[in-house]
Design a protein around this motif. Structure first.
Motif, PDB file in Angstrom:
ATOM      1  N   LEU A 159       0.913  -0.851   0.193  1.00 28.61           N
ATOM      2  CA  LEU A 159      -0.005  -0.312  -0.373  1.00 28.61           C
ATOM      3  C   LEU A 159       0.775   1.363  -0.002  1.00 28.61           C
ATOM      4  O   LEU A 159       1.633   1.626   1.316  1.00 28.61           O
ATOM      5  CB  LEU A 159      -0.873   0.005   1.359  1.00 28.61           C
ATOM      6  CG  LEU A 159      -1.980   1.165   1.047  1.00 28.61           C
ATOM      7  CD1 LEU A 159      -3.376   0.902   0.457  1.00 28.61           C
ATOM      8  CD2 LEU A 159      -2.234   1.515   2.764  1.00 28.61           C
ATOM      9  N   GLY A 160       1.283   1.839  -1.170  1.00 32.08           N
ATOM     10  CA  GLY A 160       1.518   2.973  -1.261  1.00 32.08           C
ATOM     11  C   GLY A 160       1.131   4.622  -0.425  1.00 32.08           C
ATOM     12  O   GLY A 160      -0.435   4.444  -1.792  1.00 32.08           O
ATOM     13  N   VAL A 161       1.786   4.878   0.092  1.00 33.07           N
ATOM     14  CA  VAL A 161       0.737   6.321   0.979  1.00 33.07           C
ATOM     15  C   VAL A 161       2.101   7.122   0.389  1.00 33.07           C
ATOM     16  O   VAL A 161       2.759   7.168   0.857  1.00 33.07           O
ATOM     17  CB  VAL A 161       0.557   5.991   2.033  1.00 33.07           C
ATOM     18  CG1 VAL A 161      -0.153   7.005   3.057  1.00 33.07           C
ATOM     19  CG2 VAL A 161      -0.082   4.472   2.494  1.00 33.07           C
ATOM     20  N   ASP A 162       0.748   8.670   0.203  1.00 30.85           N
ATOM     21  CA  ASP A 162       1.868   9.950  -0.201  1.00 30.85           C
ATOM     22  C   ASP A 162       2.004  10.458   0.895  1.00 30.85           C
ATOM     23  O   ASP A 162       0.772  10.587   2.613  1.00 30.85           O
ATOM     24  CB  ASP A 162       0.978  11.168  -0.943  1.00 30.85           C
ATOM     25  CG  ASP A 162       1.677  12.178  -0.996  1.00 30.85           C
ATOM     26  OD1 ASP A 162       2.197  12.878  -0.076  1.00 30.85           O
ATOM     27  OD2 ASP A 162       1.496  12.862  -2.246  1.00 30.85           O
ATOM     28  N   LYS A 163       3.207  10.192   2.029  1.00 31.39           N
ATOM     29  CA  LYS A 163       3.228  10.625   3.319  1.00 31.39           C
ATOM     30  C   LYS A 163       2.927  12.216   3.731  1.00 31.39           C
ATOM     31  O   LYS A 163       2.339  12.134   4.592  1.00 31.39           O
ATOM     32  CB  LYS A 163       4.648  10.749   3.832  1.00 31.39           C
ATOM     33  CG  LYS A 163       5.582   9.398   3.702  1.00 31.39           C
ATOM     34  CD  LYS A 163       6.416   9.373   4.248  1.00 31.39           C
ATOM     35  CE  LYS A 163       6.812   9.322   5.892  1.00 31.39           C
ATOM     36  NZ  LYS A 163       8.593   8.859   6.292  1.00 31.39           N
ATOM     37  N   HIS A 164       2.752  12.561   2.423  1.00 26.55           N
ATOM     38  CA  HIS A 164       2.319  14.512   2.485  1.00 26.55           C
ATOM     39  C   HIS A 164       1.386  15.271   2.938  1.00 26.55           C
ATOM     40  O   HIS A 164       0.492  15.137   3.996  1.00 26.55           O
ATOM     41  CB  HIS A 164       3.167  15.391   2.010  1.00 26.55           C
ATOM     42  CG  HIS A 164       2.392  16.746   2.007  1.00 26.55           C
ATOM     43  ND1 HIS A 164       2.576  17.436   2.172  1.00 26.55           N
ATOM     44  CD2 HIS A 164       1.284  17.584   1.345  1.00 26.55           C
ATOM     45  CE1 HIS A 164       2.003  19.139   2.754  1.00 26.55           C
ATOM     46  NE2 HIS A 164       1.038  18.818   1.489  1.00 26.55           N
ATOM     47  N   THR A 165      -0.020  13.772   1.771  1.00 29.70           N
ATOM     48  CA  THR A 165      -1.608  13.902   1.661  1.00 29.70           C
ATOM     49  C   THR A 165      -1.900  12.733   2.701  1.00 29.70           C
ATOM     50  O   THR A 165      -3.564  13.310   2.968  1.00 29.70           O
ATOM     51  CB  THR A 165      -1.903  14.072   1.096  1.00 29.70           C
ATOM     52  OG1 THR A 165      -2.220  12.939  -0.252  1.00 29.70           O
ATOM     53  CG2 THR A 165      -1.140  15.444  -0.696  1.00 29.70           C
TER      54      THR A 165
END
Length: 215
Positions: A159-165
């Motif tokens: 699961l790839g998660v944008d750390k900013h959003t």
């Protein structure tokens, strides 16, 4: 002999327990994603879909879009449109001029539908902290989802998660048969104005189609 067996049994249970524990960082990030997704009234997503099996020299790529509001959704993928209005699923297949209509049990937790695309991992997985990548200037943190069910068809899901959003960037499924499937989100738009007909099926638009009532 009984004492030795008991010791081996306890060690085995302890080992399984340790393996099944969530990584706290991964669990916290997963919870942040779930909280963010549930804060939206609706979501519009454009995505690419890639299926690859190197051993079988197989690679398929296509693009799709999905609109989600609560448990309702409209999915356009591979020339087929699926509309779920909350009780009925309409699958429109222009190539065959056919429409399949069926009931869907939205309470079935074992079914990953488009409406659960961003929340399916809430239960049934162990969370492990994985690699971080820089993708087009964005920091993507991966969480490895390991299915608790030993009979699952896949080894794990990244699961790839944008750390900013805190929004999901992509999903990578590694199947037991060597197939790798990736869903990569190219456009993520929450709370967009949607037409009131987005999740409605209009039979009048398909006068020459064969209507197949499955139940």
């Amino acid at each position: 002999m009984k004492n030795k067996f008991l010791i081996f049994f306890l060690v085995g249970v302890y080992s399984i327990s340790v393996l099944a524990q969530n990584d706290p960082k991964a669990e916290n990030l997963a919870n942040d994603v779930l909280e963010k997704v549930r804060s939206y009234d609706n979501i519009s997503i454009n995505f690419s879909y890639t299926l690859e099996n190197i051993a079988e020299q197989l690679k398929e790529e296509t693009r799709g879009e999905v609109y989600v509001e609560g448990n309702k959704y409209r999915l356009n993928l591979m020339g087929t449109t699926q509309i779920f209005d909350g009780s009925k699923l309409y699958t429109i297949i222009p190539a065959d001029e056919e429409i399949n209509i069926s009931s869907v049990n939205s309470q079935d937790d074992n079914t990953i539908t488009p409406s659960k695309m961003l929340t399916f991992f809430e239960d049934g997985y162990v969370y492990k902290w994985d690699i971080e990548q820089n993708q087009s200037g964005r920091k993507i943190q991966y969480i490895k989802l390991i299915p608790i069910d030993s009979n699952a068809d896949y080894k794990n899901i990244l699961l790839g998660v944008d750390k900013h959003t805190k929004n999901i960037s992509n999903l990578i499924y590694t199947m037991n048969n060597g197939t790798r499937t990736e869903i990569k989100i190219s456009s993520f738009k929450p709370n967009e104005p949607l037409s009131e007909n987005t999740f409605k099926f209009d039979k009048s638009k398909y006068p020459d189609y064969y209507i197949n009532e499955l139940d």
